[in-house]
Motif scaffolding. Sequence first.
Motif, mmCIF file in Angstrom:
data_model
loop_
_atom_site.group_PDB
_atom_site.id
_atom_site.type_symbol
_atom_site.label_atom_id
_atom_site.label_comp_id
_atom_site.label_asym_id
_atom_site.label_seq_id
_atom_site.Cartn_x
_atom_site.Cartn_y
_atom_site.Cartn_z
ATOM 1 N N LEU B 149 0.827 -1.208 0.000
ATOM 2 C CA LEU B 149 0.000 0.000 0.000
ATOM 3 C C LEU B 149 0.857 1.253 0.000
ATOM 4 O O LEU B 149 0.642 2.174 -0.776
ATOM 5 C CB LEU B 149 -0.914 0.024 1.226
ATOM 6 N N LEU B 150 1.839 1.246 0.901
ATOM 7 C CA LEU B 150 2.635 2.462 1.087
ATOM 8 C C LEU B 150 3.427 2.829 -0.150
ATOM 9 O O LEU B 150 3.748 3.999 -0.351
ATOM 10 C CB LEU B 150 3.586 2.286 2.275
ATOM 11 N N THR B 151 3.761 1.849 -0.955
ATOM 12 C CA THR B 151 4.611 2.154 -2.093
ATOM 13 C C THR B 151 3.803 2.522 -3.336
ATOM 14 O O THR B 151 4.384 2.789 -4.380
ATOM 15 C CB THR B 151 5.517 0.971 -2.432
ATOM 16 N N ARG B 152 2.505 2.520 -3.231
ATOM 17 C CA ARG B 152 1.725 2.991 -4.372
ATOM 18 C C ARG B 152 2.095 4.430 -4.648
ATOM 19 O O ARG B 152 2.302 5.211 -3.716
ATOM 20 C CB ARG B 152 0.224 2.905 -4.065
ATOM 21 N N PRO B 153 2.104 4.787 -5.910
ATOM 22 C CA PRO B 153 2.669 6.087 -6.288
ATOM 23 C C PRO B 153 1.851 7.295 -5.843
ATOM 24 O O PRO B 153 2.376 8.392 -5.803
ATOM 25 C CB PRO B 153 2.746 6.006 -7.806
ATOM 26 N N GLY B 154 0.595 7.163 -5.529
ATOM 27 C CA GLY B 154 -0.137 8.374 -5.162
ATOM 28 C C GLY B 154 -1.290 8.087 -4.228
ATOM 29 O O GLY B 154 -1.612 6.945 -3.931
ATOM 30 N N THR B 155 -1.895 9.148 -3.771
ATOM 31 C CA THR B 155 -3.003 9.027 -2.845
ATOM 32 C C THR B 155 -4.130 8.191 -3.442
ATOM 33 O O THR B 155 -4.635 7.252 -2.830
ATOM 34 C CB THR B 155 -3.543 10.426 -2.502
ATOM 35 N N ARG B 156 -4.496 8.515 -4.646
ATOM 36 C CA ARG B 156 -5.577 7.778 -5.307
ATOM 37 C C ARG B 156 -5.300 6.287 -5.328
ATOM 38 O O ARG B 156 -6.154 5.473 -4.965
ATOM 39 C CB ARG B 156 -5.743 8.285 -6.741
ATOM 40 N N GLU B 157 -4.109 5.930 -5.733
ATOM 41 C CA GLU B 157 -3.769 4.519 -5.825
ATOM 42 C C GLU B 157 -3.838 3.851 -4.456
ATOM 43 O O GLU B 157 -4.305 2.726 -4.320
ATOM 44 C CB GLU B 157 -2.371 4.348 -6.422
ATOM 45 N N LEU B 163 -9.234 0.068 -0.426
ATOM 46 C CA LEU B 163 -10.651 -0.284 -0.498
ATOM 47 C C LEU B 163 -10.849 -1.613 -1.226
ATOM 48 O O LEU B 163 -11.678 -2.438 -0.815
ATOM 49 C CB LEU B 163 -11.434 0.831 -1.187
ATOM 50 N N SER B 164 -10.092 -1.813 -2.279
ATOM 51 C CA SER B 164 -10.205 -3.085 -2.986
ATOM 52 C C SER B 164 -9.885 -4.251 -2.059
ATOM 53 O O SER B 164 -10.577 -5.262 -2.048
ATOM 54 C CB SER B 164 -9.258 -3.111 -4.187
ATOM 55 N N ASP B 165 -8.834 -4.080 -1.308
ATOM 56 C CA ASP B 165 -8.465 -5.127 -0.361
ATOM 57 C C ASP B 165 -9.606 -5.440 0.591
ATOM 58 O O ASP B 165 -9.997 -6.580 0.772
ATOM 59 C CB ASP B 165 -7.253 -4.686 0.469
ATOM 60 N N ARG B 166 -10.099 -4.388 1.189
ATOM 61 C CA ARG B 166 -11.194 -4.576 2.140
ATOM 62 C C ARG B 166 -12.363 -5.268 1.466
ATOM 63 O O ARG B 166 -13.046 -6.104 2.057
ATOM 64 C CB ARG B 166 -11.656 -3.221 2.692
ATOM 65 N N ALA B 167 -12.601 -4.880 0.232
ATOM 66 C CA ALA B 167 -13.727 -5.465 -0.487
ATOM 67 C C ALA B 167 -13.509 -6.959 -0.702
ATOM 68 O O ALA B 167 -14.422 -7.763 -0.518
ATOM 69 C CB ALA B 167 -13.912 -4.761 -1.822
ATOM 70 N N GLU B 168 -12.294 -7.321 -1.068
ATOM 71 C CA GLU B 168 -12.022 -8.736 -1.290
ATOM 72 C C GLU B 168 -12.194 -9.535 -0.015
ATOM 73 O O GLU B 168 -12.712 -10.643 -0.016
ATOM 74 C CB GLU B 168 -10.596 -8.916 -1.795
#
Lengths: 232, 232
Positions: B149-157, B163-168
Amino acid sequence: MRIFPANPLFQGIDSGSLPALLDCLGARTERFERNSVVFAAGASAPELGLVLSGAVRVERPDFWGRRTILGRAEAGETFGESFSLGLSGGSGPAPVSAVAAQDSEILLLNYNKVMLSCTSACSFHTRLIRNVLALLARKNMGLLHQIDLLTRPGTREKVLAYLSDRAEQGGKTAPDGRGVVVEIPFNREELADFLVVDRSALSRELGKLRDEGLIRFERNRFELLRGAAEAL
Amino acid sequence: MRIFPANPLFQGIDSGSLPALLDCLGARTERFERNSVVFAAGASAPELGLVLSGAVRVERPDFWGRRTILGRAEAGETFGESFSLGLSGGSGPAPVSAVAAQDSEILLLNYNKVMLSCTSACSFHTRLIRNVLALLARKNMGLLHQIDLLTRPGTREKVLAYLSDRAEQGGKTAPDGRGVVVEIPFNREELADFLVVDRSALSRELGKLRDEGLIRFERNRFELLRGAAEAL
DNA sequence: TGCTGTTCGTTGCAAAAACAACGGCGCTCT
DNA sequence: AGAGCGCCGTTGTTTTTGCAACGAACAGCA
């Protein structure tokens, strides 16, 4: 091969019984040439690796070209613990890849066999499991440490934190006594990937730090001058 | 207290022998009221905690006011594994704090006693160690995930990935079938701290995502609409 | 020697994030 | 009712970062 008994993985295990244990674990050694993959992210659960010679880079690619370097295992160190165990059944896809950073020789252990009790012939299995537990805990701390780096608010903070760490662990005082010298196992691009910053931003910041008199460096040899730690 | 046998920590252990085991481990339960610290970063090695009721937030403060939320343990979950074990001697300072997110009841185990063989009375000790090993591996994967999560390039990502994780994991399809509903255990500020982004930047991005029709939300209830996952 | 590939520093520019401050809304407590 | 407070959205401004491109230094090699 003298590396075995010295390794924390086999601590407390009579070196005489090592061959039997290794056999029981389905251990095998393989050679990998520089830049070849030991196991790939997405593939099914990998094994536990012990670097006999060379070095391995553990990294996670994301699906648009970026990579994050999660760590590096030098000779005598292990990598890939926590997978197949952490993966529920023991066979989910691995979230990371391991790539040989140099020509390497690697001992691979079947992780399932490590975990499952084997026949009574392996009386040291229990001890091995404890050792793995200790290793895992250590890795865990390492990850926590990495998160610590990643959450620093800016490039400057990340760099300084990283260098300070290296200095604490393996730093030597400089010949002229004006600072601490550390050598890092990354080149610029790798360091940038490790800290998850842009390479140019990294260079920029290193330049500033040099101009401000906090550090000196050349290639992968850095010298932390007085005040660098305080600037954190 | 029915939580015990169900917990992975005690899996495979006859519930009849639990009391003896717990006694052997120096287990005790304590109550903590909301926002009180279970153990503090910097203090000497803490213990292994099992949340009986309530919830615990694991966070790491850095020494200028920021904090990073590393995770949350709900009732039935454990926290604080990996310390005291990962710490060389068994008594270095903990790198993280645990704070009660609500009024909580927590079972604390002495970690040293967990690791050291005890008298033969505790025949389940070995099994327990294996269970801890599994837990640790799982935590390890969790940390890896957080790094992801932390290494995603931006806030949106970051937001979308979270949220996707939580959804899964725990998502339910929305009543109207147009998306997946997830409830998150954080308020905005906590979520921002968890993802290590600015709270206002988070709000901004959430607004954009809503305007683009990718998500809907109200308070801590989010609905991921078709396309949100692909937008990653 | 000349060619090539790699590593690293530098810089201009555009995009994104952090900071800071404000206002609204809903809740609780008195 | 009104004051206080926590939570959230909004927005303007400044700062930082990422991106892209270039050039210098250096090593390996024919």
